[in-house]
Design an enzyme around this catalytic site. Structure first.
Site, PDB file in Angstrom:
ATOM      1  N   ASP A   1     -10.866 -22.924 -22.015  1.00 59.89           N
ATOM      2  CA  ASP A   1     -11.503 -21.510 -22.995  1.00 59.89           C
ATOM      3  C   ASP A   1     -13.125 -21.747 -22.918  1.00 59.89           C
ATOM      4  O   ASP A   1     -13.375 -22.649 -24.211  1.00 59.89           O
ATOM      5  CB  ASP A   1     -10.717 -21.633 -23.447  1.00 59.89           C
TER       6      ASP A   1
ATOM      7  N   HIS B   1     -13.134 -14.719 -18.542  1.00 56.02           N
ATOM      8  CA  HIS B   1     -12.875 -14.464 -19.830  1.00 56.02           C
ATOM      9  C   HIS B   1     -14.033 -13.768 -20.327  1.00 56.02           C
ATOM     10  O   HIS B   1     -14.454 -13.288 -21.727  1.00 56.02           O
ATOM     11  CB  HIS B   1     -13.293 -16.213 -20.602  1.00 56.02           C
TER      12      HIS B   1
ATOM     13  N   HIS C   1     -16.593 -12.089 -25.302  1.00 61.87           N
ATOM     14  CA  HIS C   1     -16.002 -12.641 -25.300  1.00 61.87           C
ATOM     15  C   HIS C   1     -15.263 -12.075 -26.551  1.00 61.87           C
ATOM     16  O   HIS C   1     -15.263 -11.898 -27.935  1.00 61.87           O
ATOM     17  CB  HIS C   1     -15.496 -14.264 -26.169  1.00 61.87           C
TER      18      HIS C   1
ATOM     19  N   HIS D   1     -10.284 -25.474 -25.939  1.00 67.33           N
ATOM     20  CA  HIS D   1     -11.813 -25.094 -25.856  1.00 67.33           C
ATOM     21  C   HIS D   1     -12.860 -26.557 -25.349  1.00 67.33           C
ATOM     22  O   HIS D   1     -12.847 -27.059 -25.812  1.00 67.33           O
ATOM     23  CB  HIS D   1     -12.002 -24.405 -27.231  1.00 67.33           C
TER      24      HIS D   1
END
Length: 254
Positions: free
Chosen positions: A75, A126, A130, A222
């Protein structure tokens, strides 16, 4: 990714996205995800662009690789410092992953988006900036965040669209799930949060994944949002270990 505080670094990339957020996301040009070019002799036309297939609105957790497969999901990138290192580890271990990209990051680093696609990995939307509180925001805001990011990622990739949508911090809403699915992006959850975002130490990340793997196949890591050296080190240990345990690697179900 799991909800976390202290996301000030995203503020520095939001400004890059402001200039594009007013563009109507409905004009996104869709192309095939797996190995199909977005250019060539095909001239994209807004009035004739094919509508993506509607996928399930339920949040995916399972793997298309079967009962003894895991899904590696990465991510918040791409990031010029860490994404190349993650890509190298995946390549060394023969693993394909799903990269959940922040739209502003994809726009800033299109070369990395193209490298992810060229290596056979899948893309996931995503959102633009964010925002882990977007489930508390208007549907218009949710739409802008999801569809502008889809457009940014698709453009950065050279025409390959995201196959999934992961809400920041798991901030899904019925509306956002329906919207993403209607644009061909399966909502994507996770079963194992490696907690790598908190930088608890490489050993702690490895232990968390090994302990929590019984919860299901989709593992959250991540490649951006700060120093990801612990994530890289943990993957260096975990990817061979997973193979030694007899796991294979798949993609989230669609």
């Amino acid at each position: 990714m799991a909800r976390h505080g202290g996301r000030g670094w995203y503020g520095r990339v939001i400004a890059a996205a402001v200039g594009v957020t007013a563009v109507a996301a409905a004009t996104s040009v869709w192309t095939a995800q797996a190995g199909q070019p977005g250019g060539g002799s095909h001239r994209p036309a807004r009035h004739s662009a094919p509508k993506p297939a509607h996928v399930s609105e339920t949040i995916a957790h399972a793997s298309d690789g079967g009962a003894h497969a895991v899904n590696i999901t990465i991510d918040d990138g791409p990031d010029p410092a860490w994404t190349p290192q993650v890509l190298q580890l995946l390549r060394d271990n023969g693993v394909k992953a799903t990269f959940c990209m922040v739209g502003a990051q994809a726009q800033a680093h299109p070369d990395l988006v193209k490298k992810v696609v060229a290596a056979g990995h899948r893309l996931c939307d995503h959102t633009v900036s964010h925002d882990t509180t977007m489930d508390k925001k208007s549907t218009a805001y949710q739409s802008q965040q999801i569809l502008d990011a889809e457009r940014q990622i698709t453009k950065a990739s050279g025409g390959v669209r995201p196959m999934y949508y992961r809400a920041p911090g798991g901030a899904f809403t019925p509306y956002s799930r329906h919207l993403a699915a209607s644009h061909g992006m399966r909502p994507l959850g996770w079963n194992v949060d490696s907690k790598d975002f908190e930088r608890p130490g490489t050993d702690a990340i490895v232990t968390t994944v090994r302990t929590e793997l019984k919860n299901g196949p989709t593992i959250l890591f991540h490649d951006a949002g700060g120093d990801r050296s612990q994530t890289v080190a943990a993957l260096r240990t975990l990817l061979p270990w997973l193979k030694q345990q007899g796991y294979t690697f798949g993609f989230p179900v669609r």
